[in-house]
Design a protein around this motif. Structure first.
Motif, PDB file in Angstrom:
ATOM      1  N   GLN A  86      -5.079 -54.087   1.493  1.00  0.00           N
ATOM      2  CA  GLN A  86      -5.024 -53.481   0.162  1.00  0.00           C
ATOM      3  C   GLN A  86      -6.324 -52.760  -0.177  1.00  0.00           C
ATOM      4  O   GLN A  86      -6.315 -51.617  -0.640  1.00  0.00           O
ATOM      5  CB  GLN A  86      -4.741 -54.561  -0.879  1.00  0.00           C
ATOM      6  N   GLU A  87      -7.458 -53.415   0.075  1.00  0.00           N
ATOM      7  CA  GLU A  87      -8.733 -52.803  -0.273  1.00  0.00           C
ATOM      8  C   GLU A  87      -9.008 -51.551   0.551  1.00  0.00           C
ATOM      9  O   GLU A  87      -9.522 -50.555   0.046  1.00  0.00           O
ATOM     10  CB  GLU A  87      -9.867 -53.823  -0.086  1.00  0.00           C
ATOM     11  N   ILE A  88      -8.671 -51.586   1.827  1.00  0.00           N
ATOM     12  CA  ILE A  88      -8.895 -50.415   2.681  1.00  0.00           C
ATOM     13  C   ILE A  88      -7.998 -49.261   2.249  1.00  0.00           C
ATOM     14  O   ILE A  88      -8.443 -48.114   2.125  1.00  0.00           O
ATOM     15  CB  ILE A  88      -8.645 -50.780   4.160  1.00  0.00           C
ATOM     16  N   VAL A  89      -6.720 -49.549   2.009  1.00  0.00           N
ATOM     17  CA  VAL A  89      -5.797 -48.490   1.596  1.00  0.00           C
ATOM     18  C   VAL A  89      -6.219 -47.889   0.261  1.00  0.00           C
ATOM     19  O   VAL A  89      -6.206 -46.667   0.084  1.00  0.00           O
ATOM     20  CB  VAL A  89      -4.356 -49.045   1.515  1.00  0.00           C
ATOM     21  N   PHE A  90      -6.646 -48.729  -0.694  1.00  0.00           N
ATOM     22  CA  PHE A  90      -7.070 -48.214  -1.994  1.00  0.00           C
ATOM     23  C   PHE A  90      -8.291 -47.312  -1.851  1.00  0.00           C
ATOM     24  O   PHE A  90      -8.424 -46.314  -2.551  1.00  0.00           O
ATOM     25  CB  PHE A  90      -7.393 -49.366  -2.946  1.00  0.00           C
ATOM     26  N   GLU A  91      -9.183 -47.657  -0.932  1.00  0.00           N
ATOM     27  CA  GLU A  91     -10.352 -46.806  -0.719  1.00  0.00           C
ATOM     28  C   GLU A  91      -9.953 -45.488  -0.067  1.00  0.00           C
ATOM     29  O   GLU A  91     -10.435 -44.419  -0.447  1.00  0.00           O
ATOM     30  CB  GLU A  91     -11.384 -47.530   0.134  1.00  0.00           C
ATOM     31  N   LEU A  92      -9.061 -45.551   0.897  1.00  0.00           N
ATOM     32  CA  LEU A  92      -8.648 -44.338   1.599  1.00  0.00           C
ATOM     33  C   LEU A  92      -7.926 -43.370   0.667  1.00  0.00           C
ATOM     34  O   LEU A  92      -8.095 -42.150   0.780  1.00  0.00           O
ATOM     35  CB  LEU A  92      -7.730 -44.702   2.778  1.00  0.00           C
ATOM     36  N   ILE A  93      -7.130 -43.889  -0.226  1.00  0.00           N
ATOM     37  CA  ILE A  93      -6.358 -43.038  -1.123  1.00  0.00           C
ATOM     38  C   ILE A  93      -7.269 -42.182  -1.999  1.00  0.00           C
ATOM     39  O   ILE A  93      -6.883 -41.105  -2.469  1.00  0.00           O
ATOM     40  CB  ILE A  93      -5.395 -43.903  -1.974  1.00  0.00           C
ATOM     41  N   GLN A  94      -8.506 -42.618  -2.195  1.00  0.00           N
ATOM     42  CA  GLN A  94      -9.450 -41.844  -2.999  1.00  0.00           C
ATOM     43  C   GLN A  94     -10.060 -40.684  -2.225  1.00  0.00           C
ATOM     44  O   GLN A  94     -10.702 -39.822  -2.811  1.00  0.00           O
ATOM     45  CB  GLN A  94     -10.559 -42.771  -3.507  1.00  0.00           C
ATOM     46  N   TRP A  95      -9.880 -40.656  -0.902  1.00  0.00           N
ATOM     47  CA  TRP A  95     -10.433 -39.571  -0.098  1.00  0.00           C
ATOM     48  C   TRP A  95      -9.716 -38.267  -0.447  1.00  0.00           C
ATOM     49  O   TRP A  95      -8.491 -38.208  -0.480  1.00  0.00           O
ATOM     50  CB  TRP A  95     -10.273 -39.860   1.388  1.00  0.00           C
ATOM     51  N   LYS A  96     -10.480 -37.235  -0.688  1.00  0.00           N
ATOM     52  CA  LYS A  96      -9.915 -35.929  -1.015  1.00  0.00           C
ATOM     53  C   LYS A  96     -10.059 -34.935   0.119  1.00  0.00           C
ATOM     54  O   LYS A  96      -9.341 -33.935   0.185  1.00  0.00           O
ATOM     55  CB  LYS A  96     -10.590 -35.369  -2.276  1.00  0.00           C
TER      56      LYS A  96
END
Length: 384
Positions: A115-125
């Motif tokens: 969950q934490e990794i996916v949430f961080e990745l989703i912020q990548w633009k």
């Protein structure tokens, strides 16, 4: 057929939705735009996420289990030892086999990491993604499965709440500073989780590092920090200039403090040799940073390499002669190598420096210096 493209044209949330709706099985690789940092990996099985890797975050399982009080340091060390003789076996699977922890608890912590990794990745633009279909495995660990839909829903909720938090907490790279230090100030009435975060504030670590140390979600720590700042208990400052991307060995670029945090987590997990390798790399890339040598000495100390620890501490002291804790540790390293004269000198130097905030350590240093004096005196009488 591979699915690929730049994140500027297709956001990761859209990519995740596509893979979920089409029930794809395979590996999604996300590469930062600069192409220098290690790519992130997210593995899908029929649309659900079963594994995620970002940097060395996937190696934090032992730290998370220990912070949760589910395993002891000795059990982690035993599992790491067993790993050496079972290549490919995950730490969680070994801990379960050894009866140290339940499979359900390992699965819960693995889900947290995903969950934490996916949430961080989703912020990548910016960056580039590529999905390749193929069979995925549990990577030698306890199998876990997380609904992609639930991940995206939680991510959307966090994005909404961040619009409020970012007025005081713009990102997880800010450094919280405790400001309510007046003896006449009001008594703090905080919840246990708030006290936990407050206790980790030292004016040097970022919120992300504090979250990693505590084994808590970035978002949860950010919300607590927001409350502390809003009530005037803490303030935040941006990262200093030296925390921008800096080159490391092997052609990779990454924030120095993130790399130090990686080494600290390895030490917390009982993986001193892994920490030593990371810090050796950092020392070559940052020969002017005393904190690198100080942490390297800690890794060497845990491995029983006292001579190497002496060299590292000597370099740290040369770069920062007023760093009291460095001289304190040098005393013990010198004592372990049998150099009592240097040990006594190091402790004496430490006691001359200002470290009033750690009275017990000063008392131990004084006792150690006096003991060295006594032993040297007896050895002198014996002509040793």
């Amino acid at each position: 057929m591979a699915i690929e493209g730049p994140l500027r044209e297709l956001a990761l949330t859209d990519v995740f939705q596509l893979l979920d709706l089409s029930r794809k099985t395979g590996t999604l690789t996300i590469t930062p735009e600069d192409g220098r940092s290690r790519p992130a990996l997210v593995r899908f099985d029929r649309g659900a996420v079963v594994a995620a890797e970002l940097g060395h975050a996937h190696e934090r399982l032992g730290h998370l289990l220990r912070r949760a009080g589910k395993v002891t340091e000795a059990q982690i060390e035993a599992a790491h030892l067993a790993q050496k003789y079972a290549p490919g076996r995950g730490l969680g699977a070994i801990l379960v086999e050894q009866g140290a922890v339940s499979a359900d608890e390992v699965r819960r912590q693995l889900k947290f990491q995903i969950q934490e990794i996916v949430f961080e990745l989703i912020q990548w633009k910016d960056g580039y993604f590529r999905f390749e279909e193929g069979t995925v495995t549990a990577n030698g660990n306890v199998p876990v499965r997380v609904s992609t839909e639930s991940l995206l829903m939680e991510a959307a909720r966090r994005v909404d709440e961040w619009s409020t938090l970012e007025t005081k907490i713009p990102h997880m790279g800010v450094i919280p500073v405790f400001v309510m230090d007046s003896p006449d100030g009001p008594t703090l009435d905080l919840h246990p989780k708030e006290w936990e975060v407050l206790a980790e504030i030292d004016g040097t670590r970022t919120l992300k590092e504090i979250a990693q140390t505590l084994g808590r979600a970035d978002f949860d720590v950010a919300k607590i920090a927001y409350g502390l700042v809003a009530t005037g208990v803490a303030d935040i400052r941006e990262e200093p200039a030296e925390r921008v991307l800096t080159p490391t060995a092997g052609g990779l670029d990454r924030p120095l403090r993130d790399a130090l945090g990686e080494a600290q987590l390895a030490l917390a997990d009982g993986a001193a040799d892994r920490a030593r390798r990371v810090l050796d790399e950092l020392a070559r890339a940052h020969p002017d940073r005393p904190e690198v040598y100080t942490l390297l000495a800690e890794a060497q100390r845990r491995l029983g390499r006292w001579g190497e620890a002496m060299i590292s501490l000597g370099r740290a002291a040369a770069l920062d002669p007023l760093a009291g804790p460095v001289h304190y540790q040098m005393g013990f390293a010198a004592a372990h190598t049998g150099d009592l004269h240097r040990a006594r000198e190091a402790w004496d130097t430490y006691l001359r420096l200002d470290d009033a905030g750690d009275a017990p350590r000063r008392q131990r240093a004084a006792r150690a210096r006096d003991a060295a004096d006594a032993l040297l005196s007896v050895m002198g009488e014996e002509g040793q």
